[in-house]
Design a protein around this motif. Structure first.
Motif, PDB file in Angstrom:
ATOM      1  N   GLY A   3       0.812  -1.205   0.000  1.00 21.76           N
ATOM      2  CA  GLY A   3       0.000   0.000   0.000  1.00 21.76           C
ATOM      3  C   GLY A   3       0.843   1.250   0.000  1.00 21.76           C
ATOM      4  N   PHE A   4       0.244   2.336  -0.458  1.00 16.32           N
ATOM      5  CA  PHE A   4       0.958   3.604  -0.547  1.00 16.32           C
ATOM      6  C   PHE A   4      -0.063   4.707  -0.351  1.00 16.32           C
ATOM      7  N   ASN A  15       2.727   7.535   3.914  1.00 15.39           N
ATOM      8  CA  ASN A  15       2.750   6.253   4.599  1.00 15.39           C
ATOM      9  C   ASN A  15       2.944   5.155   3.562  1.00 15.39           C
ATOM     10  N   ILE A  16       3.778   4.185   3.882  1.00 11.16           N
ATOM     11  CA  ILE A  16       4.040   3.074   2.974  1.00 11.16           C
ATOM     12  C   ILE A  16       3.852   1.777   3.739  1.00 11.16           C
ATOM     13  N   THR A  17       3.181   0.808   3.125  1.00 12.58           N
ATOM     14  CA  THR A  17       2.992  -0.503   3.712  1.00 12.58           C
ATOM     15  C   THR A  17       3.743  -1.520   2.865  1.00 12.58           C
ATOM     16  N   ALA A  49       8.395   2.452  12.131  1.00  6.74           N
ATOM     17  CA  ALA A  49       7.574   1.428  11.491  1.00  6.74           C
ATOM     18  C   ALA A  49       7.104   0.425  12.527  1.00  6.74           C
ATOM     19  N   GLU A  50       5.956  -0.173  12.247  1.00  5.14           N
ATOM     20  CA  GLU A  50       5.407  -1.225  13.085  1.00  5.14           C
ATOM     21  C   GLU A  50       4.929  -2.360  12.189  1.00  5.14           C
ATOM     22  N   THR A  69       2.754  -7.359   7.415  1.00 10.76           N
ATOM     23  CA  THR A  69       2.946  -6.112   6.686  1.00 10.76           C
ATOM     24  C   THR A  69       3.597  -5.109   7.630  1.00 10.76           C
ATOM     25  N   MET A  70       4.494  -4.324   7.102  1.00 17.84           N
ATOM     26  CA  MET A  70       5.172  -3.303   7.886  1.00 17.84           C
ATOM     27  C   MET A  70       4.631  -1.949   7.460  1.00 17.84           C
ATOM     28  N   ASN A  71       4.104  -1.205   8.429  1.00 19.56           N
ATOM     29  CA  ASN A  71       3.585   0.132   8.161  1.00 19.56           C
ATOM     30  C   ASN A  71       4.705   1.133   8.426  1.00 19.56           C
TER      31      ASN A  71
END
Length: 142
Positions: A3-4, A15-17, A49-50, A69-71
Motif C-alpha cells: 500500500g501507498f 505512509n508506505i505498507t 515502522a510497526e 505487513t510493515m507500516n
C-alpha cells in the motif's frame, strides 16, 4: 509494496505498507506457541515502522515462515536531523528492530512452560549499492 498513501492537505503525509516474510529456524527440541505481538523498527531512537505479528506455533526442530505487513512512516525518519547526513553523506541508513514474543514452550508434548523471546536486529541499508545487511540477536527466557 502492499500500500501507498500520500496526502497534501491538511499537512504533507506519506505512509508506505510493505509485505515482509521472516523465516524462523527453531533448532530446539521444543515447539513454541506465541501470542499476537508487534515488531518495531527504529531510526536513531524513534519508532518509524510497526509490523503486527499474528499468533502461531513454531515447530520443534523446524523452520517457520511469518508473513506480515510493515507500516512504514517515512515522515518520521525524513524529518530526523541526521537523515540527510546519513543517506547522502555516509550512504548508510541504520535501523534497529525489536520484537518480544510471549508464549508457551512444549517439550515432547509433555512439559509445558511459559516463555518469552526477545529479538533485536541491527539493519543497515546501503543506499548506493542498494543492499541490506542485518545482524540479529535472540534471547529466550522461561
Amino acid at each position: 509494496m502492499a500500500g501507498f498513501k500520500f496526502e497534501v492537505f491538511p499537512a504533507v503525509e506519506l505512509n508506505i505498507t510493505l509485505g515482509i516474510l521472516v523465516t524462523v529456524d527453531n533448532r530446539n527440541y521444543g515447539s513454541s506457541k506465541y501470542q499476537n505481538a508487534t515488531a518495531y523498527i527504529s531510526y536513531r531512537g524513534e519508532v518509524v515502522a510497526e509490523a503486527p505479528i499474528a499468533d502461531d506455533t513454531i515447530p520443534a526442530r523446524g523452520k517457520h515462515n511469518i508473513s506480515t505487513t510493515m507500516n512504514l512512516i517515512p515522515d518520521k525518519f525524513v524529518k530526523n536531523p541526521y537523515f540527510l547526513a546519513d543517506a547522502v553523506g555516509t550512504g548508510i541508513l541504520n535501523f534497529t528492530s525489536t520484537t518480544t514474543l510471549h508464549g508457551k514452550v512444549s517439550l515432547f508434548k509433555l512439559v509445558k512452560m511459559k516463555g518469552t523471546s526477545f529479538c533485536t536486529c541491527d539493519i543497515s541499508i546501503f543506499v548506493m549499492p542498494k543492499t541490506v545487511n542485518s545482524v540479529c540477536k535472540a534471547k529466550f527466557t522461561l
